[in-house]
Design a protein around this motif. Structure first.
Motif, PDB file in Angstrom:
ATOM      1  N   ASN A  38      -3.759  -8.694  -7.538  1.00 25.75           N
ATOM      2  CA  ASN A  38      -2.471  -9.384  -7.330  1.00 25.75           C
ATOM      3  C   ASN A  38      -1.426  -8.426  -6.749  1.00 25.75           C
ATOM      4  N   ASP A  39      -1.374  -7.208  -7.274  1.00 26.15           N
ATOM      5  CA  ASP A  39      -0.417  -6.228  -6.751  1.00 26.15           C
ATOM      6  C   ASP A  39      -0.675  -5.962  -5.274  1.00 26.15           C
ATOM      7  N   ALA A  40      -1.937  -5.849  -4.891  1.00 25.40           N
ATOM      8  CA  ALA A  40      -2.282  -5.605  -3.485  1.00 25.40           C
ATOM      9  C   ALA A  40      -1.882  -6.797  -2.625  1.00 25.40           C
ATOM     10  N   ARG A  41      -2.129  -8.001  -3.122  1.00 25.56           N
ATOM     11  CA  ARG A  41      -1.780  -9.216  -2.381  1.00 25.56           C
ATOM     12  C   ARG A  41      -0.264  -9.348  -2.244  1.00 25.56           C
ATOM     13  N   GLU A  42       0.468  -9.076  -3.320  1.00 26.98           N
ATOM     14  CA  GLU A  42       1.931  -9.181  -3.302  1.00 26.98           C
ATOM     15  C   GLU A  42       2.572  -8.130  -2.406  1.00 26.98           C
ATOM     16  N   ALA A  43       1.917  -6.991  -2.231  1.00 24.95           N
ATOM     17  CA  ALA A  43       2.452  -5.956  -1.344  1.00 24.95           C
ATOM     18  C   ALA A  43       2.471  -6.463   0.094  1.00 24.95           C
ATOM     19  N   ALA A  44       1.579  -7.401   0.417  1.00 24.03           N
ATOM     20  CA  ALA A  44       1.511  -8.035   1.741  1.00 24.03           C
ATOM     21  C   ALA A  44       1.471  -6.994   2.860  1.00 24.03           C
ATOM     22  N   ASN A  45       0.854  -5.886   2.606  1.00 22.46           N
ATOM     23  CA  ASN A  45       0.762  -4.829   3.599  1.00 22.46           C
ATOM     24  C   ASN A  45      -0.567  -4.123   3.405  1.00 22.46           C
ATOM     25  N   PRO A  46      -1.503  -4.308   4.333  1.00 23.39           N
ATOM     26  CA  PRO A  46      -2.794  -3.639   4.167  1.00 23.39           C
ATOM     27  C   PRO A  46      -2.676  -2.120   4.188  1.00 23.39           C
ATOM     28  N   GLY A  47      -1.559  -1.579   4.674  1.00 23.40           N
ATOM     29  CA  GLY A  47      -1.358  -0.141   4.723  1.00 23.40           C
ATOM     30  C   GLY A  47      -0.686   0.432   3.495  1.00 23.40           C
ATOM     31  N   VAL A  48      -0.541  -0.376   2.448  1.00 18.32           N
ATOM     32  CA  VAL A  48       0.102   0.090   1.219  1.00 18.32           C
ATOM     33  C   VAL A  48      -0.774   1.110   0.498  1.00 18.32           C
ATOM     34  N   VAL A  49      -0.129   2.042  -0.192  1.00 19.18           N
ATOM     35  CA  VAL A  49      -0.855   3.028  -0.995  1.00 19.18           C
ATOM     36  C   VAL A  49      -0.487   2.823  -2.462  1.00 19.18           C
ATOM     37  N   PHE A  50      -1.507   2.718  -3.287  1.00 22.27           N
ATOM     38  CA  PHE A  50      -1.327   2.651  -4.731  1.00 22.27           C
ATOM     39  C   PHE A  50      -1.296   4.082  -5.245  1.00 22.27           C
ATOM     40  N   VAL A  51      -0.213   4.433  -5.927  1.00 18.43           N
ATOM     41  CA  VAL A  51      -0.057   5.740  -6.544  1.00 18.43           C
ATOM     42  C   VAL A  51      -0.230   5.492  -8.034  1.00 18.43           C
ATOM     43  N   LEU A  52      -1.364   5.907  -8.571  1.00 21.93           N
ATOM     44  CA  LEU A  52      -1.725   5.579  -9.955  1.00 21.93           C
ATOM     45  C   LEU A  52      -1.710   6.821 -10.826  1.00 21.93           C
ATOM     46  N   LEU A  53      -0.874   6.789 -11.852  1.00 22.96           N
ATOM     47  CA  LEU A  53      -0.819   7.866 -12.841  1.00 22.96           C
ATOM     48  C   LEU A  53      -1.731   7.506 -14.005  1.00 22.96           C
ATOM     49  N   PHE A  54      -2.727   8.338 -14.242  1.00 19.52           N
ATOM     50  CA  PHE A  54      -3.598   8.199 -15.406  1.00 19.52           C
ATOM     51  C   PHE A  54      -3.061   9.160 -16.452  1.00 19.52           C
ATOM     52  N   SER A  55      -2.667   8.611 -17.597  1.00 15.83           N
ATOM     53  CA  SER A  55      -1.974   9.405 -18.604  1.00 15.83           C
ATOM     54  C   SER A  55      -2.545   9.150 -19.996  1.00 15.83           C
ATOM     55  N   PHE A 123      -4.608   8.152  -5.309  1.00 13.75           N
ATOM     56  CA  PHE A 123      -3.996   7.461  -4.178  1.00 13.75           C
ATOM     57  C   PHE A 123      -5.058   6.535  -3.592  1.00 13.75           C
ATOM     58  N   LEU A 124      -4.836   5.230  -3.744  1.00 16.66           N
ATOM     59  CA  LEU A 124      -5.820   4.243  -3.318  1.00 16.66           C
ATOM     60  C   LEU A 124      -5.206   3.272  -2.319  1.00 16.66           C
ATOM     61  N   ASP A 125      -6.059   2.688  -1.460  1.00 17.64           N
ATOM     62  CA  ASP A 125      -5.575   1.655  -0.546  1.00 17.64           C
ATOM     63  C   ASP A 125      -5.635   0.289  -1.233  1.00 17.64           C
ATOM     64  N   ALA A 126      -5.299  -0.765  -0.528  1.00 17.68           N
ATOM     65  CA  ALA A 126      -5.237  -2.109  -1.111  1.00 17.68           C
ATOM     66  C   ALA A 126      -6.613  -2.648  -1.503  1.00 17.68           C
ATOM     67  N   ARG A 127      -7.690  -1.961  -1.100  1.00 20.51           N
ATOM     68  CA  ARG A 127      -9.045  -2.355  -1.514  1.00 20.51           C
ATOM     69  C   ARG A 127      -9.536  -1.518  -2.686  1.00 20.51           C
ATOM     70  N   GLY A 128      -8.715  -0.532  -3.105  1.00 16.92           N
ATOM     71  CA  GLY A 128      -9.100   0.323  -4.213  1.00 16.92           C
ATOM     72  C   GLY A 128      -9.892   1.541  -3.802  1.00 16.92           C
ATOM     73  N   GLN A 129      -9.881   1.871  -2.512  1.00 19.33           N
ATOM     74  CA  GLN A 129     -10.593   3.039  -2.005  1.00 19.33           C
ATOM     75  C   GLN A 129      -9.652   4.244  -1.973  1.00 19.33           C
ATOM     76  N   GLN A 130     -10.152   5.399  -2.350  1.00 22.02           N
ATOM     77  CA  GLN A 130      -9.339   6.615  -2.363  1.00 22.02           C
ATOM     78  C   GLN A 130      -8.966   6.995  -0.931  1.00 22.02           C
ATOM     79  N   VAL A 131      -7.657   7.279  -0.710  1.00 22.55           N
ATOM     80  CA  VAL A 131      -7.175   7.610   0.628  1.00 22.55           C
ATOM     81  C   VAL A 131      -6.554   9.007   0.724  1.00 22.55           C
ATOM     82  N   ALA A 132      -6.517   9.727  -0.377  1.00 22.98           N
ATOM     83  CA  ALA A 132      -6.010  11.102  -0.391  1.00 22.98           C
ATOM     84  C   ALA A 132      -6.601  11.805  -1.606  1.00 22.98           C
ATOM     85  N   SER A 133      -6.585  13.106  -1.560  1.00 20.20           N
ATOM     86  CA  SER A 133      -7.102  13.887  -2.687  1.00 20.20           C
ATOM     87  C   SER A 133      -6.243  13.666  -3.925  1.00 20.20           C
ATOM     88  N   PRO A 134      -6.872  13.561  -5.088  1.00 15.31           N
ATOM     89  CA  PRO A 134      -6.107  13.357  -6.322  1.00 15.31           C
ATOM     90  C   PRO A 134      -5.317  14.600  -6.711  1.00 15.31           C
TER      91      PRO A 134
END
Length: 161
Positions: A38-55, A123-134
């Motif tokens: 849903n977050d990826a769909r709502e971003a409405a931008n295939p070029g969006v980057v998910f910045v996920l903090l695992f804590s 750092f993941l793309d809208a498909r959940g694929q890693q796009v940068a080094s963690p």
């Protein structure tokens, strides 16, 4: 007094700024990742980057990364439509819907992405694929912002393809 304590005390006399700690942003929070698709769909931008903090709860280093780097990033209006900043508890059984729509938990999501340490920022793309080094760990405060900026720039470039 041991020699390390003596050197540390001498360094503080020579340079009192070494004793100063960065100001804390009290109680900064990030939205929890609940439904990635849903977050990826709502971003409405295939070029969006998910910045996920695992804590982890009570993790001082997680708090530093959250308060000083990711919360300000999430609040910055310039990042809307480009970045989705979320947090995941490494050990939580809280329900989470993955990028492909499958139901899982935060802990299982972290395991699937091979996250073992807190804090880790992925750092993941809208498909959940890693796009940068963690970014694993908190690193040196002097350089963490630069590492974060570089990873985001790399991720945005990769996600735009």
């Amino acid at each position: 007094m041991n020699w390390r304590a003596l050197i540390a005390a001498a360094a503080l006399v020579v340079c009192p700024a070494l004793a100063a700690k960065p100001a804390r942003t009290a109680g900064a929070t990030l939205p929890v990742l609940v439904h990635a698709a849903n977050d990826a769909r709502e971003a409405a931008n295939p070029g969006v980057v998910f910045v996920l903090l695992f804590s982890l709860p009570g993790c001082h280093y997680c708090e530093e990364v959250r308060n000083h780097y990711l919360a300000p990033l999430a609040r910055d209006a310039a990042n809307r439509g480009r970045l989705v900043v979320r947090e995941i508890d490494l050990n939580s059984a809280r329900a989470l819907t993955d990028f492909d729509g499958t139901s899982t938990t935060q802990a299982a999501f972290a395991r699937r992405l091979k996250v073992q340490f807190a804090p880790t920022v992925l750092f993941l793309d809208a498909r959940g694929q890693q796009v940068a080094s963690p970014l694993i760990g908190a690193g040196k405060a002097d350089f963490y912002g630069a590492y974060l900026d570089d990873a985001i720039a790399t991720g945005l470039k990769a996600a735009a393809r």
